[in-house]
Design a protein around this motif. Structure first.
Motif, PDB file in Angstrom:
ATOM      1  N   TYR A   1       0.824  -1.218   0.000  1.00  0.00           N
ATOM      2  CA  TYR A   1       0.000   0.000   0.000  1.00  0.00           C
ATOM      3  C   TYR A   1       0.856   1.265   0.000  1.00  0.00           C
ATOM      4  N   GLY A   2       2.180   1.100  -0.091  1.00  0.00           N
ATOM      5  CA  GLY A   2       3.067   2.247  -0.035  1.00  0.00           C
ATOM      6  C   GLY A   2       3.297   2.771   1.361  1.00  0.00           C
ATOM      7  N   TYR A   3       3.113   1.911   2.354  1.00  0.00           N
ATOM      8  CA  TYR A   3       3.258   2.308   3.753  1.00  0.00           C
ATOM      9  C   TYR A   3       4.489   1.657   4.375  1.00  0.00           C
ATOM     10  N   ASP A   4       5.103   2.385   5.299  1.00  0.00           N
ATOM     11  CA  ASP A   4       6.158   1.834   6.143  1.00  0.00           C
ATOM     12  C   ASP A   4       5.573   1.506   7.509  1.00  0.00           C
ATOM     13  N   VAL A   5       6.313   0.695   8.283  1.00  0.00           N
ATOM     14  CA  VAL A   5       5.827   0.240   9.586  1.00  0.00           C
ATOM     15  C   VAL A   5       6.750   0.739  10.685  1.00  0.00           C
ATOM     16  N   LEU A   6       6.151   1.347  11.693  1.00  0.00           N
ATOM     17  CA  LEU A   6       6.868   1.800  12.881  1.00  0.00           C
ATOM     18  C   LEU A   6       6.583   0.820  14.003  1.00  0.00           C
ATOM     19  N   LEU A   7       7.628   0.187  14.531  1.00  0.00           N
ATOM     20  CA  LEU A   7       7.458  -0.803  15.599  1.00  0.00           C
ATOM     21  C   LEU A   7       7.427  -0.125  16.963  1.00  0.00           C
ATOM     22  N   ILE A   8       6.398  -0.463  17.736  1.00  0.00           N
ATOM     23  CA  ILE A   8       6.262   0.013  19.113  1.00  0.00           C
ATOM     24  C   ILE A   8       6.181  -1.225  20.001  1.00  0.00           C
ATOM     25  N   THR A   9       6.913  -1.256  21.084  1.00  0.00           N
ATOM     26  CA  THR A   9       6.857  -2.420  21.972  1.00  0.00           C
ATOM     27  C   THR A   9       5.747  -2.226  22.995  1.00  0.00           C
ATOM     28  N   ASN A  10       5.082  -3.336  23.326  1.00  0.00           N
ATOM     29  CA  ASN A  10       3.913  -3.212  24.205  1.00  0.00           C
ATOM     30  C   ASN A  10       4.274  -2.937  25.654  1.00  0.00           C
ATOM     31  N   ASP A  11       5.561  -2.907  25.992  1.00  0.00           N
ATOM     32  CA  ASP A  11       5.919  -2.544  27.362  1.00  0.00           C
ATOM     33  C   ASP A  11       5.650  -1.066  27.629  1.00  0.00           C
ATOM     34  N   GLU A  12       5.424  -0.272  26.551  1.00  0.00           N
ATOM     35  CA  GLU A  12       5.081   1.134  26.729  1.00  0.00           C
ATOM     36  C   GLU A  12       3.632   1.309  27.171  1.00  0.00           C
ATOM     37  N   GLY A  13       2.815   0.263  26.976  1.00  0.00           N
ATOM     38  CA  GLY A  13       1.448   0.273  27.462  1.00  0.00           C
ATOM     39  C   GLY A  13       0.569   1.316  26.806  1.00  0.00           C
ATOM     40  N   PRO A  14      -0.527   1.701  27.468  1.00  0.00           N
ATOM     41  CA  PRO A  14      -1.471   2.662  26.892  1.00  0.00           C
ATOM     42  C   PRO A  14      -0.828   3.996  26.528  1.00  0.00           C
ATOM     43  N   GLU A  15       0.148   4.462  27.328  1.00  0.00           N
ATOM     44  CA  GLU A  15       0.747   5.763  27.050  1.00  0.00           C
ATOM     45  C   GLU A  15       1.576   5.736  25.769  1.00  0.00           C
ATOM     46  N   GLY A  16       2.198   4.599  25.488  1.00  0.00           N
ATOM     47  CA  GLY A  16       2.926   4.487  24.234  1.00  0.00           C
ATOM     48  C   GLY A  16       1.992   4.555  23.037  1.00  0.00           C
ATOM     49  N   VAL A  17       0.839   3.882  23.155  1.00  0.00           N
ATOM     50  CA  VAL A  17      -0.156   3.943  22.089  1.00  0.00           C
ATOM     51  C   VAL A  17      -0.691   5.358  21.939  1.00  0.00           C
TER      52      VAL A  17
END
Length: 338
Positions: free
Chosen positions: A91-107
């Motif tokens: 789709y012409g998109y790149d992916v940014l990886l976020i680790t779930n240890d950041e929890g709700p605030e990371g999201v």
């Protein structure tokens, strides 16, 4: 990397003028706009994701929240992550990886910043604390997993309830009556991981309907913990002849320990695994296993999030049908069905 200031110098304008041309937030004369656009083309300037987001345009980035836990089977998680990345590129998109240890605030940080156009959430728990954040922000999101309350969400997952039922049916059909379920580590159930709890629920309900006597024993998946789990099972229920294993780390140790205790697989004990095909094939004997396509989870999650980005598609829940493949690790039990 070319900067906005370099574009401004090339075009003979101020950096703010270049920003206004990119954002469209202020009227710029056509000759000035043409000079800026020519400078952008000549220099090969690409606005960064943050600038595009601030300009109200798409960043062409999807954030993927991946599990960073010792109690998950990493190869499967990486297979899903790779599938998400490959599908996003289509789709012409790149992916940014976020680790779930950041929890709700990371999201919240990623979703509220505009850095990503959409979010794919992995390792979804039944009462996942990250989901209210996505609902609050109205984010374009897709879940790989099924929470207890999926209202208004786009979700794709294996049908783990059906997978658990398949295991119970297979052993009941073979004539086994005393069956043990070797599960994940206790902390997986304490955090109410959907894949673990739904599988166990499906197994328990079908086992009750088929008249099986069952035990559920969580297991850390190491050789030592598997040895302790097996010892407790045989102490509590010596007549156990069927084993369902939803813990990839425990499979090899369990087969070795059964052999060491004089129980031949499948003549004396049958083992059904919930694991990837390649892992089932690597063991000796090859394992009867219930599997599902991990790559398909990633692909469909990207399709769900893209449909929401493009047009605000309605919520959709897709459950992939599990498949049971019979191999050498299961055989007739003490009460064969005629």
């Amino acid at each position: 990397m070319v900067t906005l200031a370099e574009v401004a110098r090339q075009a003979g304008v101020s950096p703010s003028t270049v920003s206004y041309v990119l954002s469209g937030k202020r009227a710029i004369s056509e000759p000035t706009r043409a000079r800026v656009e020519q400078a952008i083309s000549d220099l090969g300037y690409h606005p960064n994701a943050g600038a595009r987001a601030l300009a109200g345009k798409r960043s062409h980035i999807i954030a993927l929240v991946v599990p960073l836990r010792t109690d998950v089977y990493v190869p499967i998680m990486m297979e899903i992550a790779i599938a998400v990345t490959m599908a996003a590129r289509q789709y012409g998109y790149d992916v940014l990886l976020i680790t779930n240890d950041e929890g709700p605030e990371g999201v919240r940080r990623v979703a509220a910043s505009g850095l990503a156009d959409g979010v794919v959430l992995m390792d979804v728990e039944l009462e996942d604390e990250r989901i209210p954040v996505l609902r609050e922000l109205g984010s374009h999101a897709a879940m790989i997993g099924l929470p207890a309350d999926a209202h208004g969400l786009a979700c794709v997952d294996h049908d783990f309830t059906a997978a658990g039922a398949l295991c119970a049916d297979h052993l009941a059909d073979l004539g086994h009556r005393d069956v043990a379920f070797v599960g994940y580590a206790p902390q997986v159930y304490r955090r109410h991981a959907g894949y673990a709890e739904r599988t166990l629920t499906g197994f328990r309900e079908r086992a009750a309907a088929r008249g099986l006597r069952i035990l559920h024993r969580p297991c850390e998946g190491t050789y030592e913990s598997t040895a302790g789990t097996l010892a407790r099972i045989l102490e509590d229920r010596p007549a156990t002849t069927g084993f369902v294993v939803q813990n990839e780390g425990a499979l090899g140790p369990l087969l070795s320990l059964l052999r060491g205790s004089g129980r031949i697989v499948p003549e004396d004990a049958s083992v059904v695994a919930l694991c990837p095909e390649q892992l089932a094939e690597q063991n000796s004997p090859r394992l009867t296993a219930v599997t599902g396509p991990a790559q398909e989870l990633g692909r469909q999650a990207v399709e769900l999030v893209m449909s929401r980005i493009d047009g605000g598609a309605p919520p959709e829940i897709t459950l992939l049908t599990p498949v049971l493949t019979v191999r050498e690790s299961t055989g007739p039990g003490p009460f064969p069905v005629r």
